[in-house]
Design a protein around this motif. Sequence first.
Motif, PDB file in Angstrom:
ATOM      1  N   PRO A  99      -1.462  -0.991   5.441  1.00 42.47           N
ATOM      2  CA  PRO A  99      -1.943  -1.374   4.106  1.00 42.47           C
ATOM      3  C   PRO A  99      -1.853  -0.209   3.126  1.00 42.47           C
ATOM      4  N   ARG A 100      -1.255  -0.466   1.971  1.00 44.28           N
ATOM      5  CA  ARG A 100      -1.086   0.574   0.974  1.00 44.28           C
ATOM      6  C   ARG A 100      -2.419   0.973   0.337  1.00 44.28           C
ATOM      7  N   TYR A 101      -3.310  -0.007   0.144  1.00 47.12           N
ATOM      8  CA  TYR A 101      -4.536   0.248  -0.603  1.00 47.12           C
ATOM      9  C   TYR A 101      -5.728   0.543   0.305  1.00 47.12           C
ATOM     10  N   CYS A 102      -5.490   0.677   1.591  1.00 49.64           N
ATOM     11  CA  CYS A 102      -6.525   1.108   2.532  1.00 49.64           C
ATOM     12  C   CYS A 102      -5.873   1.997   3.575  1.00 49.64           C
ATOM     13  N   PRO A 103      -5.358   3.159   3.182  1.00 52.45           N
ATOM     14  CA  PRO A 103      -4.587   3.992   4.114  1.00 52.45           C
ATOM     15  C   PRO A 103      -5.484   4.683   5.121  1.00 52.45           C
ATOM     16  N   SER A 104      -4.880   5.102   6.211  1.00 54.10           N
ATOM     17  CA  SER A 104      -5.599   5.878   7.217  1.00 54.10           C
ATOM     18  C   SER A 104      -5.870   7.279   6.673  1.00 54.10           C
ATOM     19  N   ILE A 105      -6.786   7.990   7.337  1.00 51.78           N
ATOM     20  CA  ILE A 105      -7.113   9.337   6.896  1.00 51.78           C
ATOM     21  C   ILE A 105      -5.911  10.264   7.072  1.00 51.78           C
ATOM     22  N   GLU A 106      -5.049   9.989   8.055  1.00 51.94           N
ATOM     23  CA  GLU A 106      -3.831  10.792   8.201  1.00 51.94           C
ATOM     24  C   GLU A 106      -2.929  10.630   6.977  1.00 51.94           C
ATOM     25  N   ASP A 107      -2.780   9.392   6.510  1.00 52.76           N
ATOM     26  CA  ASP A 107      -1.956   9.159   5.325  1.00 52.76           C
ATOM     27  C   ASP A 107      -2.580   9.779   4.080  1.00 52.76           C
TER      28      ASP A 107
ATOM     29  N   ASN B  98      -0.151 -14.867   7.593  1.00 54.21           N
ATOM     30  CA  ASN B  98       0.679 -14.925   6.387  1.00 54.21           C
ATOM     31  C   ASN B  98       0.890 -13.560   5.746  1.00 54.21           C
ATOM     32  N   GLY B  99       0.398 -12.493   6.361  1.00 54.17           N
ATOM     33  CA  GLY B  99       0.645 -11.152   5.828  1.00 54.17           C
ATOM     34  C   GLY B  99      -0.440 -10.613   4.930  1.00 54.17           C
ATOM     35  N   THR B 100      -1.612 -11.241   4.899  1.00 57.58           N
ATOM     36  CA  THR B 100      -2.694 -10.749   4.052  1.00 57.58           C
ATOM     37  C   THR B 100      -3.589  -9.792   4.826  1.00 57.58           C
ATOM     38  N   SER B 101      -4.495  -9.145   4.097  1.00 55.26           N
ATOM     39  CA  SER B 101      -5.429  -8.202   4.691  1.00 55.26           C
ATOM     40  C   SER B 101      -6.799  -8.444   4.076  1.00 55.26           C
ATOM     41  N   GLY B 102      -7.807  -8.663   4.897  1.00 54.95           N
ATOM     42  CA  GLY B 102      -9.155  -8.829   4.370  1.00 54.95           C
ATOM     43  C   GLY B 102      -9.766 -10.150   4.773  1.00 54.95           C
TER      44      GLY B 102
ATOM     45  N   THR C  91       5.765 -10.855   1.257  1.00 50.48           N
ATOM     46  CA  THR C  91       5.159  -9.530   1.314  1.00 50.48           C
ATOM     47  C   THR C  91       5.776  -8.733   2.451  1.00 50.48           C
ATOM     48  N   ARG C  92       5.836  -7.426   2.255  1.00 51.71           N
ATOM     49  CA  ARG C  92       6.318  -6.520   3.292  1.00 51.71           C
ATOM     50  C   ARG C  92       5.230  -5.581   3.783  1.00 51.71           C
ATOM     51  N   GLU C  93       4.032  -5.750   3.255  1.00 54.13           N
ATOM     52  CA  GLU C  93       2.887  -4.952   3.650  1.00 54.13           C
ATOM     53  C   GLU C  93       1.662  -5.838   3.583  1.00 54.13           C
ATOM     54  N   PRO C  94       0.580  -5.462   4.229  1.00 55.68           N
ATOM     55  CA  PRO C  94      -0.633  -6.297   4.151  1.00 55.68           C
ATOM     56  C   PRO C  94      -1.049  -6.523   2.708  1.00 55.68           C
ATOM     57  N   TYR C  95      -1.095  -7.785   2.305  1.00 53.67           N
ATOM     58  CA  TYR C  95      -1.371  -8.173   0.917  1.00 53.67           C
ATOM     59  C   TYR C  95      -2.870  -8.121   0.685  1.00 53.67           C
TER      60      TYR C  95
END
Length: 634
Positions: free
Chosen positions: A284-292, A382-386, A436-440
């Motif tokens: 997920p782009r808007y909830c990245p890991s601490i490494e990212d 369907n590729g969503t997140s949350g 989508t190509r990432e968690p929406y």
Amino acid sequence: MFVYPDDHDVIVVGAGHAGCEAALAAARLGARTLVLTGNLEMVAQMACNPAIGGVAKGHLVKEIDALGGEMAKVIDATGIQFRRLNASKGPAVRSTRAQADKRRYRDLMRRRLEQQPDLALRQAEVAELLIDRDGPRPRVVGVATTMGVAYRARAVILTTGTFLRGKIFVGEARAAGGRVGEAPALGLSASLAQLGFPLARLKTGTPCRIDAATLDVAGLEVQPGDDPPPRFAVLPSDDEAAAAPPLPQIACWITHTTEATHALIRDNLARSPLYQGAIEGTGPRYCPSIEDKVTRFADKPRHQIFLEPEGIDSAEIYPNGISTSLPYDVQLAMIRTIPGLARAEMTRAGYAVEYDFVDPRELEPTLETRRCAGLYHGGQLNGTSGYEEAAIQGLLAGVNAALALGFGPGDREPLILRRDQAYGGVLVDDLVTRGTREPYRMMTSRAEFRLLLREDTVAERLAPIGRRLGLLDDDAAGAAPRPGRWRWPRPGPAPTPRPCSGRRRSTTRWRATARRRWSGAGRRWRSCCAGPSSTGPRSSRSRPRPGWPGRPPPPPPSSASRSRSSTRATSSAPPARRPGPPAPTTPGCPTTSTTPRSPGCRGRSSRSSPRSGPARWARRPGSPGSPRWRSRSC
């Protein structure tokens, strides 16, 4: 294979947030519904953060409630902290968020499923879809489990979450599972691939959990809830609206990472599966890991962390902001470099999970698949997140599955929300048209009608739909809006665009010298009726523009008015300006000509008016000789 003797109308595979809303919606419309889940103790489990709502997510929860869903009512009954986010900003981005007691939320949602008529909840792992291929289009007729039992149904809703070939990563350790301690669904991916569905991989993650007894919160910032606490139910009864939350309200704490935290993470990036290449899926782009965070935002000296209790009786703390898949020893050393966590102990390690999802462009706007009749997809499949994005999809899939089978009142038209009608409509439209190509993740910036899709207009927008479907009773759906609130129009076709406004675009050129500033050639515009650009003298907002039909030109400035230019800030009359070159006229355009205007052109300028939207002009500060207006959106 044993065929279960009783038939069902709808089978819901998975009992997460999407599955619960799908099953309740279908059963409330009269369809005989069966829910199959791998673990009955994990119904509506919050696998990651123990919270519901947030920016744009709170809008979704209220929309679910207005359509007859259950998420808002359950979180109102099990919330331990309620807050209104973005309270200092405009009403379009104000959102409600609540910390939940995870165990009580899960138990209450399960009770709602068990108490719902025409709904059965069973524990079973689905391994295969049963397909009838006789006909031009394949049709689903049921599912088969790993225990060798076949359940027949006319519609199947897949809400598998992160369990499709799920794989868990903690450093160098690997394990199969959708969540820690729960087996993945391996057979369904093969069944979907046989039908021709394109599968891809996504990744998500969760942080470790910390023993609350090992925290030192004395020096940390306290984050209490709002008083009075905001609620999610948009149509509560008078008693519910006046009552306080049933559970005690608990505060959270705010801390942050340090330079020592970042140095430790950078030194161990080679041990992270994200940077080893072991994880193929996109995170997920808007909830990245601490490494990212440490890698992508290397200029930031620290990152904020919210310490959130997981329940009033729970001894676990959720550290929101440090999702990770680093090895266990690195996670333990990392949290001990954070203020307030010097003696912290982990109760569970953080991990990353990779799973299959289906390209959502394979879906109709009703969330029925194009390749197989009667098969619906919802949630992270369907590729969503949350949780909230999954729940609204489950609700829409359950309603449309029941309506397609002939249940529900009225004409049984499918429920398809428009983009100007609900955030749920924006979400589904984005998925089925763009993919989508990432968690929406839902955000207010995705909705072009966000000024209308506020939290306080949900009841007017969607409650009539819930009432028409029979998901809301007459008392709730017919509740009058609060005084002073704007009434949303009745559901109908999308508004038609306004006709030509006379001028396409307005721009302003500023000259380097005072002489060119006052030359009158600074204001330039182009007419949508006339082909070439037109240039004319600038005029104030209240002064009639030269060349307009039926209006005299402004009087020429006098020498006395020019001598008073230094004191025009205190003068009541507008300042006089030197005349510029005469404006060339273009036949047929009211903005540049005195000839009759062309059909469809009203000749309005690009400056703001009550009909054209918010003001785009602002007074420019500076010396008395500086131009009076400048453009904000050229």
